[in-house]
Design a protein around this motif. Structure first.
Motif, PDB file in Angstrom:
ATOM      1  N   GLY A 188      44.978  37.847  30.436  1.00 18.85           N
ATOM      2  CA  GLY A 188      44.835  36.277  30.464  1.00 18.85           C
ATOM      3  C   GLY A 188      44.248  35.782  31.687  1.00 18.85           C
ATOM      4  N   LYS A 189      43.734  36.663  32.705  1.00 17.79           N
ATOM      5  CA  LYS A 189      42.921  36.024  33.875  1.00 17.79           C
ATOM      6  C   LYS A 189      41.378  36.413  33.774  1.00 17.79           C
ATOM      7  CE  LYS A 189      47.311  36.159  36.766  1.00 17.79           C
ATOM      8  NZ  LYS A 189      47.927  36.688  37.666  1.00 17.79           N
ATOM      9  N   THR A 190      40.629  35.778  34.538  1.00 13.83           N
ATOM     10  CA  THR A 190      39.299  35.967  34.324  1.00 13.83           C
ATOM     11  C   THR A 190      39.051  36.860  35.767  1.00 13.83           C
ATOM     12  OG1 THR A 190      38.746  33.962  33.164  1.00 13.83           O
ATOM     13  CG2 THR A 190      36.986  35.101  34.686  1.00 13.83           C
ATOM     14  N   VAL A 191      38.451  37.963  35.512  1.00 10.05           N
ATOM     15  CA  VAL A 191      38.319  38.941  36.631  1.00 10.05           C
ATOM     16  C   VAL A 191      36.639  39.201  36.962  1.00 10.05           C
ATOM     17  CG1 VAL A 191      38.641  41.459  37.503  1.00 10.05           C
ATOM     18  CG2 VAL A 191      40.282  40.037  36.418  1.00 10.05           C
ATOM     19  N   HIS A 192      36.256  38.989  37.985  1.00  9.01           N
ATOM     20  CA  HIS A 192      34.731  39.135  38.211  1.00  9.01           C
ATOM     21  C   HIS A 192      34.369  40.266  39.369  1.00  9.01           C
ATOM     22  CE1 HIS A 192      33.753  35.498  36.211  1.00  9.01           C
ATOM     23  NE2 HIS A 192      34.623  34.993  36.631  1.00  9.01           N
ATOM     24  N   TYR A 193      33.496  40.970  39.152  1.00  8.50           N
ATOM     25  CA  TYR A 193      33.425  42.121  40.075  1.00  8.50           C
ATOM     26  C   TYR A 193      31.928  42.093  40.360  1.00  8.50           C
ATOM     27  CZ  TYR A 193      37.428  44.180  38.025  1.00  8.50           C
ATOM     28  OH  TYR A 193      38.858  44.518  37.784  1.00  8.50           O
ATOM     29  N   PRO A 194      31.425  40.991  41.038  1.00 10.27           N
ATOM     30  CA  PRO A 194      29.940  40.807  41.577  1.00 10.27           C
ATOM     31  C   PRO A 194      29.474  41.853  42.624  1.00 10.27           C
ATOM     32  CG  PRO A 194      31.206  39.010  42.460  1.00 10.27           C
ATOM     33  CD  PRO A 194      32.276  39.746  41.486  1.00 10.27           C
ATOM     34  N   GLY A 195      28.616  42.433  42.420  1.00 10.89           N
ATOM     35  CA  GLY A 195      27.841  43.224  43.212  1.00 10.89           C
ATOM     36  C   GLY A 195      28.494  44.532  43.609  1.00 10.89           C
ATOM     37  N   GLN A 196      29.765  44.872  42.948  1.00 10.71           N
ATOM     38  CA  GLN A 196      30.532  46.282  43.102  1.00 10.71           C
ATOM     39  C   GLN A 196      29.681  47.247  42.779  1.00 10.71           C
ATOM     40  OE1 GLN A 196      34.247  45.641  41.843  1.00 10.71           O
ATOM     41  NE2 GLN A 196      34.771  47.837  41.855  1.00 10.71           N
ATOM     42  N   ALA A 197      29.592  48.114  43.687  1.00  7.37           N
ATOM     43  CA  ALA A 197      28.942  49.550  43.427  1.00  7.37           C
ATOM     44  C   ALA A 197      29.511  50.500  42.890  1.00  7.37           C
ATOM     45  CB  ALA A 197      28.307  49.994  44.840  1.00  7.37           C
TER      46      ALA A 197
END
Length: 71
Positions: free
Chosen positions: A5-14
């Motif tokens: 139920g939560k938004t998760v972002h992984y920007p730029g993760q290698a």
């Protein structure tokens, strides 16, 4: 991405662990390990940990798209 139920972002993760990869691709951990064993999803070892490079996720998506077009 949504998880519990939560938004998760992984920007730029290698590198992603298998659980994070599952969230990104919306696939189960069990299925991902099958794909890894089959050589369809590339991983790297970081110490004792297995990690999925961000570009390997993009390659896997492209593979799925190619298979969908061929079918």
């Amino acid at each position: 991405m949504l998880t519990n139920g939560k938004t998760v972002h992984y920007p730029g993760q290698a590198l992603y662990d298998v659980n994070e990869t599952g969230v990104v691709l919306r696939l189960s951990r069990r299925y991902l390990y099958q794909e890894i064993r089959a050589g369809r999803l590339r991983t790297v070892k970081a110490g004792r940990a297995r990690r999925v490079p961000a570009d390997a996720i993009a390659e896997y998506i492209k593979l799925l798209e190619q298979e969908a077009q061929a079918a």
